[in-house]
Design an enzyme around this catalytic site. Structure first.
Site, PDB file in Angstrom:
ATOM      1  N   ARG A 122      30.586 -13.079  20.559  1.00 57.27           N
ATOM      2  CA  ARG A 122      30.897 -12.295  19.547  1.00 57.27           C
ATOM      3  C   ARG A 122      31.559 -11.019  20.087  1.00 57.27           C
ATOM      4  NH1 ARG A 122      31.538 -14.498  14.171  1.00 57.27           N
ATOM      5  NH2 ARG A 122      30.139 -15.865  13.862  1.00 57.27           N
ATOM      6  N   GLU A 149      39.014  -9.152  14.620  1.00 57.94           N
ATOM      7  CA  GLU A 149      39.775 -10.297  15.109  1.00 57.94           C
ATOM      8  C   GLU A 149      40.655 -10.410  13.872  1.00 57.94           C
ATOM      9  OE1 GLU A 149      37.749 -13.753  15.912  1.00 57.94           O
ATOM     10  OE2 GLU A 149      36.899 -12.984  17.614  1.00 57.94           O
ATOM     11  N   HIS A 159      40.072 -16.963  20.092  1.00 57.78           N
ATOM     12  CA  HIS A 159      39.000 -17.676  19.551  1.00 57.78           C
ATOM     13  C   HIS A 159      39.199 -19.212  19.554  1.00 57.78           C
ATOM     14  CE1 HIS A 159      35.197 -16.438  16.853  1.00 57.78           C
ATOM     15  NE2 HIS A 159      34.951 -17.671  17.527  1.00 57.78           N
TER      16      HIS A 159
END
Length: 354
Positions: A266, A295, A314
């Site tokens: 994370r 993000e 990601h």
């Protein structure tokens, strides 16, 4: 549900785990129990269109009003990241017998509303552990050897032979010490892969099973020892109030000079400003970043543009195996509940309230 009947299953997919894939898996699983299935497909356009926080749920994509229409009278809902909001749960109350989510954490489901309605929510912890572990080790090798920056130079038309200078070359994994912060399913798999290279592995996790750590060749240590003794520090911890910004300026200063930081967990685990400063000073060799806070990262975030940073959007958990196996696993869990059994991983109580 009698043999031969067909439960109505809403399959809310996207461009990664499609409704077609979910429906095929659901049909196959119910067939094993001697039942037909009546799949109702709907797809969102994620990841072509980003997910968002929607009506109290996180990282969701799709229209909750449309989903509420479809779940009315349905027996089950399976999805990757459709917004299973309180509105959707209310629409399914009285008919919906289970919600299945193909994720390690069902953050796109209003769990309080589901629990209040007595609807069990099943999910898939560790569903992408193989993909994330392979990404971690693969990018670790690339970053330690300076390959992303070298490839970018060559793509720009510049042949940089100075990568062979002793002061620039990096370590092989067989000569490196890797510190894993978090030794859950992903961390354990990373340790297994590193063992094949002969890597020395340290791990820090207050909740780790010592026997499991020993089984993968990882030595459990305190965080200060891990930071000071590792050539690579790789993050696999869950985000909690305790772990938020755990890699701050002090932690980065405690790391071995010239070390590499890898974050596939994370973005909020790392103080991004402190990391940028550590990279700018040359204290760290580089970083592999697959996750950011926020993000996507802001346009003025300097980290993705640094030559010493191997940045990806990601993607660590993205593989065909993750999509296909997640669909098959969640279908198995949902079929188990529909046929009177208890699923393996429940985020809410298993028994429905009349």
């Amino acid at each position: 549900m009698s043999a031969g009947s067909g439960p109505r299953v809403v399959c809310a997919g996207d461009e990664f785990i499609s409704a077609e894939l979910l429906a095929a898996a659901m049909v196959a699983e119910l067939d094993r129990f001697g039942h037909t299935a009546d799949p109702v497909p709907i797809d969102s356009r994620w990841p072509s269109e980003p997910f968002d926080d929607i009506d109290g749920v996180r990282e969701a994509a799709g229209d909750p009003a449309r989903l509420a229409e479809l779940v009315t009278g349905a027996d089950a809902l399976i999805t990757h990241l459709a917004p299973v909001t309180a509105e959707v749960i209310a629409a399914g109350r009285g008919s919906l017998r289970v919600v299945g989510v193909t994720r390690g954490g069902p953050v796109n489901v209003d769990l309080a509303a589901a629990a209040d309605a007595g609807i069990p929510v099943v999910y898939l912890p560790g569903r992408n552990l193989g993909a994330v572990a392979e990404y971690t080790v693969g990018t670790m090798i690339c970053a330690m050897r300076g390959l992303p920056a070298a490839a970018a130079e060559l793509s720009a038309g510049r042949w940089d032979g100075t990568g062979f200078r002793y002061e620039r070359v990096g370590l092989e994994l067989r000569a490196a010490t890797v510190g894993l912060i978090g030794l859950g399913a992903v961390g354990l798999r990373v340790a297994e892969l590193l063992a094949a290279f002969g890597t020395r592995v340290l791990a820090h996790d207050p909740y780790a099973d010592p026997a499991a750590a020993e089984g993968v060749g990882a030595r459990l240590v305190g965080l200060p020892e891990l930071l000071a003794g590792s050539d690579v520090v790789s993050l696999h911890a869950r985000l909690t109030e305790h772990t938020r910004r755990m890699i701050d300026a002090a932690a980065l200063a405690a790391m071995r000079p010239g070390a590499l930081l890898v974050n596939t967990a994370r973005g909020e685990l790392v103080d991004s400003r402190a990391l940028d400063a550590a990279l700018a000073s040359g204290r760290l060799r580089g970083a592999v970043l697959d996750v950011f806070d926020p993000e996507p990262p802001s346009a003025d975030d300097p980290l993705p543009r640094r030559p010493a940073v191997f940045a990806t959007p990601h993607l660590a958990g993205a593989s065909r195996q993750v999509a296909e196996e997640s669909a098959a696993r969640i279908a198995r869990e949902v079929a188990t509940v529909l046929t009177g059994g208890t699923a393996t991983h429940l985020a809410t109580p298993p028994n429905r309230v009349a």
